[in-house]
Scaffold this active site. Structure first.
Site, PDB file in Angstrom:
ATOM      1  N   ASP A  19       1.262 -22.990  33.798  1.00  0.00           N
ATOM      2  CA  ASP A  19       2.548 -23.546  34.244  1.00  0.00           C
ATOM      3  C   ASP A  19       2.363 -24.147  35.752  1.00  0.00           C
ATOM      4  OD1 ASP A  19       5.114 -24.249  34.211  1.00  0.00           O
ATOM      5  OD2 ASP A  19       6.039 -22.295  34.828  1.00  0.00           O
ATOM      6  N   ARG A  23       4.881 -28.948  39.585  1.00  0.00           N
ATOM      7  CA  ARG A  23       5.194 -28.775  40.962  1.00  0.00           C
ATOM      8  C   ARG A  23       3.880 -28.799  42.070  1.00  0.00           C
ATOM      9  NH1 ARG A  23       7.593 -22.728  39.348  1.00  0.00           N
ATOM     10  NH2 ARG A  23       6.777 -23.740  37.257  1.00  0.00           N
ATOM     11  N   SER A  64       4.847 -26.227  24.332  1.00  0.00           N
ATOM     12  CA  SER A  64       5.649 -25.493  23.774  1.00  0.00           C
ATOM     13  C   SER A  64       6.466 -26.372  22.874  1.00  0.00           C
ATOM     14  CB  SER A  64       6.462 -24.566  25.008  1.00  0.00           C
ATOM     15  OG  SER A  64       7.441 -25.414  25.242  1.00  0.00           O
ATOM     16  N   ASN A  67       8.937 -27.831  24.824  1.00  0.00           N
ATOM     17  CA  ASN A  67       8.487 -28.972  25.623  1.00  0.00           C
ATOM     18  C   ASN A  67       8.712 -30.503  24.960  1.00  0.00           C
ATOM     19  OD1 ASN A  67       5.503 -27.318  26.949  1.00  0.00           O
ATOM     20  ND2 ASN A  67       7.622 -27.570  27.911  1.00  0.00           N
TER      21      ASN A  67
HETATM   22  C1  IPE Z   1       5.566 -22.896  29.413  1.00  0.00           C
HETATM   23  O1  IPE Z   1       5.902 -23.529  30.485  1.00  0.00           O
HETATM   24  C2  IPE Z   1       5.276 -23.632  28.478  1.00  0.00           C
HETATM   25  C3  IPE Z   1       3.445 -23.837  28.579  1.00  0.00           C
HETATM   26  C4  IPE Z   1       2.843 -23.726  29.609  1.00  0.00           C
HETATM   27  C5  IPE Z   1       3.038 -24.982  27.507  1.00  0.00           C
HETATM   28  P1  IPE Z   1       7.407 -24.250  30.771  1.00  0.00           P
HETATM   29  O2  IPE Z   1       7.338 -25.067  32.161  1.00  0.00           O
HETATM   30  O3  IPE Z   1       7.779 -25.253  29.616  1.00  0.00           O
HETATM   31  O4  IPE Z   1       8.282 -23.135  30.660  1.00  0.00           O
HETATM   32  P2  IPE Z   1       9.824 -22.810  31.394  1.00  0.00           P
HETATM   33  O5  IPE Z   1      10.798 -23.758  31.014  1.00  0.00           O
HETATM   34  O6  IPE Z   1       9.496 -22.726  32.953  1.00  0.00           O
HETATM   35  O7  IPE Z   1      10.277 -21.331  30.810  1.00  0.00           O
HETATM   36  C1  IPE Z   2       2.724 -26.870  32.678  1.00  0.00           C
HETATM   37  O1  IPE Z   2       3.618 -27.623  33.984  1.00  0.00           O
HETATM   38  C2  IPE Z   2       2.541 -27.694  31.664  1.00  0.00           C
HETATM   39  C3  IPE Z   2       3.327 -27.832  30.578  1.00  0.00           C
HETATM   40  C4  IPE Z   2       4.353 -26.957  30.282  1.00  0.00           C
HETATM   41  C5  IPE Z   2       3.230 -28.878  29.506  1.00  0.00           C
HETATM   42  P1  IPE Z   2       4.936 -27.894  33.912  1.00  0.00           P
HETATM   43  O2  IPE Z   2       5.053 -29.201  33.769  1.00  0.00           O
HETATM   44  O3  IPE Z   2       5.674 -27.061  33.292  1.00  0.00           O
HETATM   45  O4  IPE Z   2       4.960 -27.777  35.540  1.00  0.00           O
HETATM   46  P2  IPE Z   2       6.232 -27.247  36.388  1.00  0.00           P
HETATM   47  O5  IPE Z   2       6.717 -26.226  35.711  1.00  0.00           O
HETATM   48  O6  IPE Z   2       7.378 -28.311  36.145  1.00  0.00           O
HETATM   49  O7  IPE Z   2       5.910 -27.311  37.837  1.00  0.00           O
HETATM   50 MG    MG Z   3       6.818 -25.499  33.926  1.00  0.00          MG
END
Ligand code: IPE
Ligand code: IPE
Ligand code: MG
Length: 245
Positions: A19, A23, A64, A67
């Site tokens: 994750d 950011r 996910s 996602n």
């Molecule tokens: C979890 O991250 C899914 C993956 C790392 C693929 P998200 O960024 O989707 O999770 P939430 O929405 O913060 O719970």
């Molecule tokens: C994780 O990074 C990748 C996926 C969930 C596909 P994010 O895209 O969730 O990054 P943040 O949480 O917005 O920083």
């Molecule tokens: Mg995330």
């Protein structure tokens, strides 16, 4: 890099909720896509590190079920990166004898991506090194729903007595029943939640979170997580083995 001798304190199966790509990019005033690209670099780095450390199973939460609710443009970028990974990382997988697997509702992925994924899984199926499992279009609840559907279908066909459904039988109908449960679940970017990851399989996993975003996650961070794991006492509901008082 030295292979850590097998011991009960070394995780057999590490699973990572990758994750913080967005950011990481925002902090650098870059578009999110750059964060995902940096995240893909981290995937290669950590996969190689785990293989060199002698980890048997690595599972990465890459996309996910939830996602799919992100903007189309971001989904497109992520699928393009996945295609690129599948095309570019084949030599890495072969070099380390890594076997590629995938869990999730793979039928929802773009057809060309599914073809690329299946091809690389077939090509690496006989590798006897680490098993790298990508969780794609994956949700823990959806996995349990899919297992329930299969069991109900078997019962309807008269091939299963519902009384015979127990934990072992249900586990055998999950996406990858032969994978052991994760010992250590790592989540980056400071969030302290599972976000629908391996809900059944993580019931006794040790959780480790770090404030570092996924693109910042290095081999040193990985070793720190493993060291923290090594200091934990896993009790599985039993009494402590460490004398108290
Ligand atoms: C979890 O991250 C899914 C993956 C790392 C693929 P998200 O960024 O989707 O999770 P939430 O929405 O913060 O719970
Ligand atoms: C994780 O990074 C990748 C996926 C969930 C596909 P994010 O895209 O969730 O990054 P943040 O949480 O917005 O920083
Ligand atoms: Mg995330």
């Amino acid at each position: 890099m030295a292979v850590i001798a097998p011991s009960r304190n070394v995780p057999t199966h590490i699973a990572i909720i990758m994750d913080g790509n967005g950011r990481w990019a925002a902090a650098r005033h870059l578009p999110r896509a750059f964060g995902h690209r940096a995240g893909a670099e981290a995937v290669r780095r950590i996969t190689e590190a785990c293989a060199e450390l002698g980890i048997r199973y690595l599972t990465l939460y890459a996309f996910s079920w939830e996602n799919w609710d992100r903007p189309q443009e971001e989904i497109h970028d992520l699928m393009a990166l996945l295609d690129e990974f599948l095309a570019r990382e084949a030599p890495t997988l072969h070099r380390h004898r890594i076997r590629l697997r995938a869990i999730g509702r793979l039928q929802e992925l773009p057809p060309a991506t599914t073809v690329n994924l299946r091809r690389l899984m077939d090509e690496t199926a006989r590798h006897e090194g680490m098993t790298l499992t990508l969780a794609l279009s994956y949700g823990g609840r959806q996995e349990l729903v899919d297992a329930a559907r299969r069991l109900a279908q078997l019962a309807r066909e008269g091939r299963l007595d519902p009384q015979h459904i127990d934990e072992e039988l249900l586990a055998r109908h999950l996406y990858a029943p032969d994978l052991p449960d994760p010992d250590l679940v790592i989540r980056t970017a400071g969030e302290q939640r599972l976000s629908n990851f391996l809900l059944w399989q993580s019931s006794y996993a040790e959780l480790y979170t770090t404030s570092k975003t996924w693109p910042e996650f290095t081999t040193a961070e990985l070793l720190e997580a493993m060291a923290a794991y090594g200091r934990r006492e896993r009790r599985f509901g039993r009494r402590t083995t460490v004398p108290v008082g």
